[in-house]
Design a protein around this motif. Structure first.
Motif, PDB file in Angstrom:
ATOM      1  N   GLN A  51       4.483  88.524  79.260  1.00 41.89           N
ATOM      2  CA  GLN A  51       4.437  87.318  80.080  1.00 41.89           C
ATOM      3  C   GLN A  51       5.076  86.149  79.336  1.00 41.89           C
ATOM      4  O   GLN A  51       5.786  85.331  79.938  1.00 41.89           O
ATOM      5  N   SER A  52       4.760  86.057  78.076  1.00 50.60           N
ATOM      6  CA  SER A  52       5.332  84.948  77.319  1.00 50.60           C
ATOM      7  C   SER A  52       6.785  85.148  76.997  1.00 50.60           C
ATOM      8  O   SER A  52       7.526  84.172  76.827  1.00 50.60           O
ATOM      9  N   ASN A  53       7.197  86.407  76.879  1.00 48.27           N
ATOM     10  CA  ASN A  53       8.598  86.681  76.505  1.00 48.27           C
ATOM     11  C   ASN A  53       9.083  87.885  77.297  1.00 48.27           C
ATOM     12  O   ASN A  53       9.022  89.026  76.804  1.00 48.27           O
ATOM     13  N   PRO A  54       9.603  87.703  78.507  1.00 51.94           N
ATOM     14  CA  PRO A  54      10.038  88.843  79.358  1.00 51.94           C
ATOM     15  C   PRO A  54      11.130  89.657  78.715  1.00 51.94           C
ATOM     16  O   PRO A  54      11.326  90.817  79.044  1.00 51.94           O
ATOM     17  N   GLN A  55      11.866  89.090  77.799  1.00 56.19           N
ATOM     18  CA  GLN A  55      12.968  89.812  77.192  1.00 56.19           C
ATOM     19  C   GLN A  55      12.491  91.018  76.415  1.00 56.19           C
ATOM     20  O   GLN A  55      13.282  91.908  76.073  1.00 56.19           O
ATOM     21  N   LEU A  56      11.170  91.051  76.077  1.00 54.60           N
ATOM     22  CA  LEU A  56      10.654  92.165  75.293  1.00 54.60           C
ATOM     23  C   LEU A  56      10.701  93.465  76.070  1.00 54.60           C
ATOM     24  O   LEU A  56      10.696  94.546  75.468  1.00 54.60           O
ATOM     25  N   GLN A  57      10.720  93.415  77.381  1.00 55.98           N
ATOM     26  CA  GLN A  57      10.785  94.642  78.169  1.00 55.98           C
ATOM     27  C   GLN A  57      12.097  95.374  77.947  1.00 55.98           C
ATOM     28  O   GLN A  57      12.190  96.589  78.160  1.00 55.98           O
ATOM     29  N   LYS A  58      13.087  94.633  77.528  1.00 56.32           N
ATOM     30  CA  LYS A  58      14.394  95.221  77.287  1.00 56.32           C
ATOM     31  C   LYS A  58      14.578  95.623  75.830  1.00 56.32           C
ATOM     32  O   LYS A  58      15.575  96.233  75.478  1.00 56.32           O
ATOM     33  N   ASP A  59      13.618  95.261  75.029  1.00 57.02           N
ATOM     34  CA  ASP A  59      13.723  95.566  73.576  1.00 57.02           C
ATOM     35  C   ASP A  59      13.183  96.960  73.340  1.00 57.02           C
ATOM     36  O   ASP A  59      11.977  97.195  73.447  1.00 57.02           O
ATOM     37  N   GLU A  60      14.069  97.921  73.034  1.00 55.63           N
ATOM     38  CA  GLU A  60      13.686  99.328  72.883  1.00 55.63           C
ATOM     39  C   GLU A  60      12.751  99.508  71.674  1.00 55.63           C
ATOM     40  O   GLU A  60      11.810 100.297  71.714  1.00 55.63           O
ATOM     41  N   ARG A  61      12.979  98.821  70.595  1.00 53.37           N
ATOM     42  CA  ARG A  61      12.141  98.985  69.398  1.00 53.37           C
ATOM     43  C   ARG A  61      10.735  98.537  69.705  1.00 53.37           C
ATOM     44  O   ARG A  61       9.769  99.159  69.277  1.00 53.37           O
ATOM     45  N   TYR A  62      10.580  97.443  70.393  1.00 47.50           N
ATOM     46  CA  TYR A  62       9.241  96.957  70.740  1.00 47.50           C
ATOM     47  C   TYR A  62       8.550  97.922  71.677  1.00 47.50           C
ATOM     48  O   TYR A  62       7.362  98.236  71.482  1.00 47.50           O
ATOM     49  N   ILE A  63       9.290  98.449  72.685  1.00 51.52           N
ATOM     50  CA  ILE A  63       8.702  99.379  73.657  1.00 51.52           C
ATOM     51  C   ILE A  63       8.258 100.638  72.931  1.00 51.52           C
ATOM     52  O   ILE A  63       7.152 101.158  73.137  1.00 51.52           O
ATOM     53  N   LYS A  64       9.082 101.165  71.963  1.00 49.53           N
ATOM     54  CA  LYS A  64       8.724 102.383  71.216  1.00 49.53           C
ATOM     55  C   LYS A  64       7.517 102.133  70.310  1.00 49.53           C
ATOM     56  O   LYS A  64       6.637 102.976  70.171  1.00 49.53           O
ATOM     57  N   ALA A  65       7.429 100.989  69.710  1.00 52.98           N
ATOM     58  CA  ALA A  65       6.285 100.680  68.842  1.00 52.98           C
ATOM     59  C   ALA A  65       5.010 100.609  69.651  1.00 52.98           C
ATOM     60  O   ALA A  65       3.954 101.090  69.228  1.00 52.98           O
ATOM     61  N   HIS A  66       5.071  99.998  70.815  1.00 49.90           N
ATOM     62  CA  HIS A  66       3.880  99.885  71.658  1.00 49.90           C
ATOM     63  C   HIS A  66       3.423 101.246  72.144  1.00 49.90           C
ATOM     64  O   HIS A  66       2.231 101.585  72.043  1.00 49.90           O
ATOM     65  N   GLU A  67       4.367 102.035  72.576  1.00 44.67           N
ATOM     66  CA  GLU A  67       4.011 103.366  73.077  1.00 44.67           C
ATOM     67  C   GLU A  67       3.506 104.221  71.934  1.00 44.67           C
ATOM     68  O   GLU A  67       2.568 105.002  72.094  1.00 44.67           O
ATOM     69  N   GLY A  68       4.104 104.121  70.748  1.00 42.18           N
ATOM     70  CA  GLY A  68       3.650 104.905  69.589  1.00 42.18           C
ATOM     71  C   GLY A  68       2.229 104.547  69.215  1.00 42.18           C
ATOM     72  O   GLY A  68       1.429 105.406  68.838  1.00 42.18           O
ATOM     73  N   SER A  69       1.846 103.297  69.301  1.00 39.73           N
ATOM     74  CA  SER A  69       0.487 102.868  68.950  1.00 39.73           C
ATOM     75  C   SER A  69      -0.510 103.461  69.913  1.00 39.73           C
ATOM     76  O   SER A  69      -1.582 103.936  69.511  1.00 39.73           O
ATOM     77  N   ILE A  70      -0.203 103.416  71.144  1.00 35.77           N
ATOM     78  CA  ILE A  70      -1.102 103.964  72.168  1.00 35.77           C
ATOM     79  C   ILE A  70      -1.277 105.450  71.951  1.00 35.77           C
ATOM     80  O   ILE A  70      -2.398 105.993  72.003  1.00 35.77           O
ATOM     81  N   GLN A  71      -0.175 106.179  71.681  1.00 40.70           N
ATOM     82  CA  GLN A  71      -0.248 107.628  71.476  1.00 40.70           C
ATOM     83  C   GLN A  71      -1.064 107.947  70.238  1.00 40.70           C
ATOM     84  O   GLN A  71      -1.837 108.906  70.206  1.00 40.70           O
ATOM     85  N   SER A  72      -0.902 107.189  69.138  1.00 43.56           N
ATOM     86  CA  SER A  72      -1.663 107.442  67.904  1.00 43.56           C
ATOM     87  C   SER A  72      -3.140 107.284  68.150  1.00 43.56           C
ATOM     88  O   SER A  72      -3.964 108.086  67.685  1.00 43.56           O
ATOM     89  N   ILE A  73      -3.560 106.253  68.868  1.00 43.55           N
ATOM     90  CA  ILE A  73      -4.980 106.034  69.144  1.00 43.55           C
ATOM     91  C   ILE A  73      -5.513 107.159  70.001  1.00 43.55           C
ATOM     92  O   ILE A  73      -6.616 107.670  69.769  1.00 43.55           O
ATOM     93  N   ASN A  74      -4.740 107.611  70.987  1.00 42.14           N
ATOM     94  CA  ASN A  74      -5.171 108.718  71.843  1.00 42.14           C
ATOM     95  C   ASN A  74      -5.343 109.972  71.021  1.00 42.14           C
ATOM     96  O   ASN A  74      -6.282 110.754  71.230  1.00 42.14           O
ATOM     97  N   GLY A  75      -4.442 110.229  70.047  1.00 39.42           N
ATOM     98  CA  GLY A  75      -4.531 111.420  69.199  1.00 39.42           C
ATOM     99  C   GLY A  75      -5.784 111.382  68.343  1.00 39.42           C
ATOM    100  O   GLY A  75      -6.457 112.380  68.140  1.00 39.42           O
ATOM    101  N   VAL A  76      -6.111 110.214  67.808  1.00 44.16           N
ATOM    102  CA  VAL A  76      -7.297 110.098  66.970  1.00 44.16           C
ATOM    103  C   VAL A  76      -8.543 110.336  67.795  1.00 44.16           C
ATOM    104  O   VAL A  76      -9.484 111.011  67.365  1.00 44.16           O
TER     105      VAL A  76
END
Length: 702
Positions: A270-295
């Protein structure tokens, strides 16, 4: 004719008057001079009091001795001969008349050192010879006793020779017994060596058993450690407990974290819509969610497996760990038994080693004994040979002792003769006795090594030992005339004593107040004689030209000389006979002569010059007129000058008193006696010859 008699009578009376006054004084005059400077002041002064105390209580020359000094050019005083020369000179100086004591390097205290006297040395030598004769007598007695004892020892030597034969027989028997002993000892050695070999084999087998047993114990210990480790590991298996509620809480926490991450992602978009286009940010967010689910999935699987593990732990303790603990306990007991067995075998091995060592030592000792048997046999053979030589020596000794006995007897007789000779020498030495008044001194070699003696010589030797001095203490006051006269005597004695010594080429010089006054006397006498000759010669020449006569200067100067010696005689009479001085002060003759001659010649010139002015009248009348005219002048001058010199009489200085006395006496004697009585007689006596060799006066009459 009557007039001539009267003139002759007057002349005779005047001449006799002069003789009565002058002759006694001239006869009594000795010309003694005093060089005592202490006499110049009174007895109340401290220096004079101190000197008088020393002179009265000790010797006056203690404070001011006469010092004889020698100086060597290229040599030093360091040998016995040099000190002997000092002793010789000291002795010669001490023998001079009037010498009280001489202090020198060989007599530091003024007295002869007793050890240097020939009498003392001969007494010591005689004492030593006496001790030698006593010793010789003891030796002689010992030699005679030895000869007697040797003679008595002949039977004992025969017994000793018989004993040597018995020793020879016993030595031969001992040699045979040693051979049999060697054979027996060899058999014993062989048995000991066999026992030592058997003990060695037993020791080797036991060592092999012990090594294998030690290896078994080591392996069993390792096996026991493995079993104990397994049991310990199994006992811990499954004992850890994890609470299921804790696992549930962990899952809830992880879910909360995942929700927080999602919320933060949305806020970031919301504060920075450009982040949706940032692949590194999207991969980091998805990786964090997956790691927590694995644990979360892993925690749920762990919770399921833990419930199964609790059942397996109970079965393991009952079926495996309990039997394993029993096995380990039995194995531990087995290992302890094996270790005890190994320890016993080790002690057994040590005992066998000690047994083997003892057998080896016994074998070695036995071998050494066997090896030394030949040496023992050889030694017995040598002993046998030595005993044979001893037997021969005893036989030869018996003959030699007979000769020795005779030699000792001869030596005893010879010592007896020596004893007799030394006794005679001792008697001769006892007869040697030098006079106490003329002791003979000999400096021994040991004196130069004596620290006390050498320290005493330092007062009389210079630091480089090239100058030596002798302090000569005389009986007289060092200022006295006698002391001055002794200087030349001491000088001659010193020169005489130094002949044929190290000081032969050195000139002896004398110091001290007496020598100083002696030199002062010689100098003053020479100056006085020279001054008198010059003054008289000058006055004579001056008077010749002034008075035009060679005769008048002669009796005028003669009258002055008469006046001078008469005045000196009168002063000497007063100061030597009445006041008891040694003489007039040494400077008095010189100054008195100069003043009296100068003053007297003036008065003579006054009278005779006026006499020469009356050329036309007779000599008698001319002389009377001259005396009338000049008599008052001469007397007045004498009185005035006498008063001047009289002012010296209250002085406390002796020289001034004596000068004043001589001058006053001379002035009044010349003015009232010689000039008015003697000079007219001489003028009348010579008459017309008074003016010889110059032109004669006219109308000259007697």
């Amino acid at each position: 004719m009557e007039n001539c008699r009267i003139v002759f009578l007057v002349k005779t009376i005047c001449f006799l008057a002069d003789c009565i006054i002058t002759v006694p004084l001239l006869i009594s005059y000795n010309g003694d001079k005093s060089y005592d400077s202490l006499d110049e002041i009174g007895d109340d002064y401290g220096s004079k009091i101190g000197f008088n105390w020393i002179a009265d209580s000790f010797n006056p020359s203690q404070t001011m001795p006469m010092t004889v000094v020698y100086q060597l050019e290229d040599e030093k005083i360091d040998s016995v001969a040099d000190f002997q020369a000092i002793a010789t000179i000291t002795k010669e100086l001490a023998e001079q008349g009037g010498v009280n004591q001489v202090r020198s390097a060989t007599r530091p205290a003024g007295d002869v050192i007793p050890d240097f006297l020939v009498d003392e040395q001969t007494n010591q030598l005689a004492s030593g010879i006496g001790q030698s004769t006593d010793g010789i007598e003891e030796i002689e007695k010992g030699l005679r006793d030895a000869a007697s004892q040797l003679k008595d020892a002949t039977p004992q030597l025969d017994e000793a020779q018989s004993g040597v034969d018995q020793l020879l027989q016993g030595t031969e028997e001992a040699k045979s017994g040693v051979g049999g002993l060697r054979t027996a000892l060899t058999e014993i050695q062989q048995g000991i060596e066999s026992g030592s070999k058997g003990a060695g084999e037993i020791k080797s087998n036991l060592q092999t058993i012990k090594v294998n047993l030690d290896q078994t114990v080591s392996a069993n210990k390792q096996l026991l450690e493995g079993y104990e480790g397994i049991a310990k590991g199994l006992k811990g298996f499954g004992t850890g407990e994890i609470d299921a509620a804790q696992l549930d809480t962990m899952v809830e926490t992880l879910e909360g974290s995942k929700q927080a991450i999602t919320t933060m992602h949305q806020l970031a978009i919301q504060s920075n819509p450009q982040l949706q286009k940032d692949e590194r940010y999207i991969k980091a967010h998805e990786g964090s969610i997956q790691s927590i689910n694995g644990v979360i999935a892993g925690v749920q699987e762990m919770k399921k497996q833990l419930s199964q593990l609790s059942d397996a732990q109970t079965q393991l303790e009952q079926q495996v760990i309990a039997p394993l603990d029993q096995l380990n306990s039995g194995l531990q007991e087995s290992i302890s038994g094996q270790e005890q067995l190994a320890s016993g075998i080790g002690e057994l091995i040590k005992a066998i080693e000690q047994l083997q060592a003892g057998l080896n030592q016994a074998a070695d000792g036995q071998a050494q004994v066997n090896n030394n048997i030949p040496s023992l046999q050889e030694g017995l053979s040598q002993l046998y040979g030595g005993q044979e030589k001893l037997k021969t020596a005893f036989h030869d000794m018996q003959g030699q002792l007979d000769e020795l006995t005779g030699g000792l007897t001869d030596a005893s007789d010879g010592l007896q003769e020596i004893d007799n000779g030394l006794t005679e020498v001792k008697g001769y030495l006892g007869e040697i006795n030098t006079k106490d008044s003329n002791p003979v001194v000999i400096i021994p070699e040991q004196a130069l090594d004596n620290e006390d003696f050498m320290e005493g010589t330092e007062l009389y030797l210079s630091e480089d030992k090239s100058i030596v001095k002798f302090d000569v203490l005389i009986d007289q006051n060092p200022y006295s005339t006698e002391a001055i006269h002794m200087v030349d005597q001491i000088k001659e004695a010193a020169d005489r004593a130094s002949n044929n010594t190290i000081f032969a080429d050195s000139q002896a010089h004398i110091g001290g107040v007496s020598s100083l006054n002696n030199d002062l006397q010689n100098v003053s006498n020479e100056d006085y004689s020279r001054t008198v000759a010059i003054m008289l010669s000058g006055l004579f020449i001056m008077l010749i030209f002034l008075l035009r006569s060679a005769i008048m200067p002669i009796y005028l100067i003669g009258s002055l000389i008469l006046t001078y010696f008469t005045s000196m005689g009168f002063a000497e009479l007063i100061f030597t006979q009445i006041f008891e001085y040694d003489g007039l002060t040494w400077a008095i003759p010189f100054f008195s002569f100069v003043m009296l001659m100068a003053l007297g010649i003036d008065y003579s010139i006054f009278l005779m010059d006026r006499f020469n002015e009356y050329k036309e009248i007779q000599i008698k009348e001319a002389l009377i007129h001259s005396m009338k005219k000049m008599g008052t002048v001469v007397i007045s001058a004498a009185i005035i000058l006498g008063g001047t010199f009289g002012a010296m009489l209250p002085s406390g200085v002796l020289s001034l008193l004596q000068v004043a006395t001589v001058v006053l006496t001379g002035l009044f004697l010349y003015a009232f006696i010689v000039l008015p009585l003697l000079i007219p007689v001489m003028v009348r006596l010579f008459g017309k010859h008074n003016w010889w060799p110059f032109k004669k006066r006219m109308n000259q009459q007697k």
